[in-house]
Design a protein around this motif. Structure first.
Motif, PDB file in Angstrom:
ATOM      1  N   LEU A   1       0.834  -1.200   0.000  1.00  0.00           N
ATOM      2  CA  LEU A   1       0.000   0.000   0.000  1.00  0.00           C
ATOM      3  C   LEU A   1       0.868   1.249   0.000  1.00  0.00           C
ATOM      4  O   LEU A   1       0.562   2.239  -0.682  1.00  0.00           O
ATOM      5  CB  LEU A   1      -0.919  -0.008   1.218  1.00  0.00           C
ATOM      6  CG  LEU A   1      -1.878   1.174   1.356  1.00  0.00           C
ATOM      7  CD1 LEU A   1      -2.849   1.232   0.178  1.00  0.00           C
ATOM      8  CD2 LEU A   1      -2.650   1.089   2.673  1.00  0.00           C
ATOM      9  N   VAL A   2       1.980   1.220   0.738  1.00  0.00           N
ATOM     10  CA  VAL A   2       2.892   2.365   0.771  1.00  0.00           C
ATOM     11  C   VAL A   2       3.492   2.609  -0.612  1.00  0.00           C
ATOM     12  O   VAL A   2       3.658   3.760  -1.034  1.00  0.00           O
ATOM     13  CB  VAL A   2       3.989   2.146   1.834  1.00  0.00           C
ATOM     14  CG1 VAL A   2       5.014   3.277   1.795  1.00  0.00           C
ATOM     15  CG2 VAL A   2       3.374   2.042   3.225  1.00  0.00           C
TER      16      VAL A   2
ATOM     17  N   ILE B   1      -1.200  -5.784   0.221  1.00  0.00           N
ATOM     18  CA  ILE B   1      -2.420  -5.069  -0.111  1.00  0.00           C
ATOM     19  C   ILE B   1      -2.050  -3.893  -1.011  1.00  0.00           C
ATOM     20  O   ILE B   1      -0.934  -3.376  -0.948  1.00  0.00           O
ATOM     21  CB  ILE B   1      -3.187  -4.569   1.133  1.00  0.00           C
ATOM     22  CG1 ILE B   1      -2.334  -3.593   1.967  1.00  0.00           C
ATOM     23  CG2 ILE B   1      -3.652  -5.733   1.983  1.00  0.00           C
ATOM     24  CD1 ILE B   1      -3.091  -2.903   3.084  1.00  0.00           C
ATOM     25  N   THR B   2      -2.999  -3.492  -1.860  1.00  0.00           N
ATOM     26  CA  THR B   2      -2.791  -2.330  -2.716  1.00  0.00           C
ATOM     27  C   THR B   2      -3.825  -1.246  -2.455  1.00  0.00           C
ATOM     28  O   THR B   2      -3.692  -0.130  -2.957  1.00  0.00           O
ATOM     29  CB  THR B   2      -2.839  -2.729  -4.200  1.00  0.00           C
ATOM     30  OG1 THR B   2      -4.076  -3.412  -4.461  1.00  0.00           O
ATOM     31  CG2 THR B   2      -1.675  -3.651  -4.554  1.00  0.00           C
TER      32      THR B   2
ATOM     33  N   LYS C   1     -11.303  -4.559  -2.848  1.00  0.00           N
ATOM     34  CA  LYS C   1     -10.864  -5.928  -3.121  1.00  0.00           C
ATOM     35  C   LYS C   1      -9.352  -6.081  -2.991  1.00  0.00           C
ATOM     36  O   LYS C   1      -8.858  -7.166  -2.668  1.00  0.00           O
ATOM     37  CB  LYS C   1     -11.314  -6.336  -4.513  1.00  0.00           C
ATOM     38  CG  LYS C   1     -12.825  -6.438  -4.671  1.00  0.00           C
ATOM     39  CD  LYS C   1     -13.203  -6.861  -6.087  1.00  0.00           C
ATOM     40  CE  LYS C   1     -14.718  -6.971  -6.239  1.00  0.00           C
ATOM     41  NZ  LYS C   1     -15.106  -7.358  -7.624  1.00  0.00           N
ATOM     42  N   GLY C   2      -8.617  -5.014  -3.247  1.00  0.00           N
ATOM     43  CA  GLY C   2      -7.167  -5.068  -3.127  1.00  0.00           C
ATOM     44  C   GLY C   2      -6.669  -5.016  -1.698  1.00  0.00           C
ATOM     45  O   GLY C   2      -5.460  -5.071  -1.463  1.00  0.00           O
ATOM     46  N   GLY C   3      -7.591  -4.926  -0.747  1.00  0.00           N
ATOM     47  CA  GLY C   3      -7.203  -4.870   0.655  1.00  0.00           C
ATOM     48  C   GLY C   3      -7.836  -5.946   1.507  1.00  0.00           C
ATOM     49  O   GLY C   3      -7.879  -5.828   2.735  1.00  0.00           O
TER      50      GLY C   3
ATOM     51  N   ALA D   1      -8.652   5.080   4.365  1.00  0.00           N
ATOM     52  CA  ALA D   1      -9.260   4.495   3.173  1.00  0.00           C
ATOM     53  C   ALA D   1      -8.498   4.993   1.961  1.00  0.00           C
ATOM     54  O   ALA D   1      -8.214   6.188   1.839  1.00  0.00           O
ATOM     55  CB  ALA D   1     -10.731   4.881   3.070  1.00  0.00           C
ATOM     56  N   ALA D   2      -8.124   4.078   1.081  1.00  0.00           N
ATOM     57  CA  ALA D   2      -7.413   4.440  -0.146  1.00  0.00           C
ATOM     58  C   ALA D   2      -7.679   3.372  -1.190  1.00  0.00           C
ATOM     59  O   ALA D   2      -7.430   2.185  -0.951  1.00  0.00           O
ATOM     60  CB  ALA D   2      -5.912   4.568   0.117  1.00  0.00           C
ATOM     61  N   GLY D   3      -8.192   3.788  -2.316  1.00  0.00           N
ATOM     62  CA  GLY D   3      -8.427   2.872  -3.431  1.00  0.00           C
ATOM     63  C   GLY D   3      -7.447   3.149  -4.558  1.00  0.00           C
ATOM     64  O   GLY D   3      -7.304   4.302  -4.986  1.00  0.00           O
ATOM     65  N   ASN D   4      -6.767   2.116  -5.029  1.00  0.00           N
ATOM     66  CA  ASN D   4      -5.727   2.298  -6.045  1.00  0.00           C
ATOM     67  C   ASN D   4      -5.951   1.466  -7.304  1.00  0.00           C
ATOM     68  O   ASN D   4      -5.004   1.220  -8.059  1.00  0.00           O
ATOM     69  CB  ASN D   4      -4.358   1.970  -5.438  1.00  0.00           C
ATOM     70  CG  ASN D   4      -3.910   3.004  -4.432  1.00  0.00           C
ATOM     71  OD1 ASN D   4      -3.782   4.182  -4.759  1.00  0.00           O
ATOM     72  ND2 ASN D   4      -3.686   2.570  -3.198  1.00  0.00           N
TER      73      ASN D   4
END
Length: 275
Positions: free
Chosen positions: A104-105, A127-128, A135-137, A202-205
């Motif tokens: 994620l970082v 995780i992304t 879904k990436g987390g 919260a962060a969506g990538n």
């Protein structure tokens, strides 16, 4: 090995260790939640340093880096931390390797600074994204079982929750007692407010991954009980230049379960990336 420190944009000191020859390809290692740069172990760091200039970072709030009271929900801070290290080390054409939360970082950094200094990415049990419905987390059973007790300031609650992570990080415990204790110690020494704050964001990538034009290696255990295997498969479905290595029956710490295989696969990928 050299220990260095750089100050991030908000004044937080970020400590990192460097290994290997200064002229070698930079390989930046970003550890996971409630760990430190020591999680990789001497064998992995030493073997990688024979080929690369390894830069092993203590994330903010972890290891010897500063632990501010707030700001962990700000992607800009995480991006600035990585940028400060790359800039201090003049690390162009670096490969970023993130384990667990470290993935994620990496996304935080790429979302802010792009991939101009980055030639490739390795995501290890990572995780992304993070937040409800991302879904990436998606986390696994061991992580779900540990929350929220793992963030508690009450010693009895935190110790019980964090100790349950042992087998998830090491795999079968036989012969890994010292490693298990070291990983547990790192988790317990990470301040409760940090352990909690890292999940309070919260962060969506997904769009970032769709547009990422550099090669990415997804390395993930099929039995990962901390970050569900579906998180890696989701990233694979989005990334235009993804290669995969799914380790059958392996939990959350592939580099602990089979250091030699881990070093070999990472080395092969990094050497395949254009300079």
């Amino acid at each position: 090995m050299t220990v260095r420190e750089v100050v991030s944009s908000d004044g937080t000191p970020i400590v990192y260790r460097t290994f290997g020859h200064e002229s070698a390809r930079p390989l930046v290692l970003l550890h996971g939640w409630a760990q430190s740069s020591r999680c990789w172990g001497d064998r992995v760091l030493g073997d990688l340093a024979r080929t690369f200039r390894v830069i092993a970072v203590d994330l903010r709030g972890h290891g010897y880096s500063g632990a501010p009271q707030g700001g962990y929900d700000n992607s800009q801070n995480w991006a600035a931390d990585v940028h400060a290290v790359l800039d201090a080390e003049h690390a162009d054409n670096a490969v970023l390797l993130g384990w667990s939360y470290g993935g994620l970082v990496i996304c935080d950094y790429l979302a802010v600074h792009g991939s101009a200094k980055v030639a490739g990415v390795v995501l290890v049990g990572a995780i992304t994204s993070i937040g409800r419905g991302e879904k990436g987390g998606k986390v696994g059973a061991a992580m779900r079982a540990a929350i929220p007790a793992a963030m508690s300031e009450k010693p009895r609650e935190a110790i019980a929750a964090l100790s349950s992570f042992g087998a998830a990080l090491t795999g079968p415990p036989e012969g890994k007692g010292a490693v298990s204790q070291a990983l547990f110690g790192a988790s317990l020494s990470t301040a409760p407010h940090v352990r909690s704050a890292l999940f309070d964001r919260a962060a969506g990538n997904d769009d970032l991954l769709r547009g990422l034009e550099i090669p990415v290696l997804l390395l993930h255990g099929t039995a990962d009980s901390v970050v569900d295997i579906s998180a890696a498969r989701h990233a694979e479905s989005l990334l235009p230049h993804a290669s995969t290595s799914y380790w059958d029956g392996v939990d959350h710490g592939p580099f602990v379960e089979d250091p030699a295989r881990f070093v070999a696969e990472v080395t092969e990928f990094v050497e395949s990336v254009d300079t």
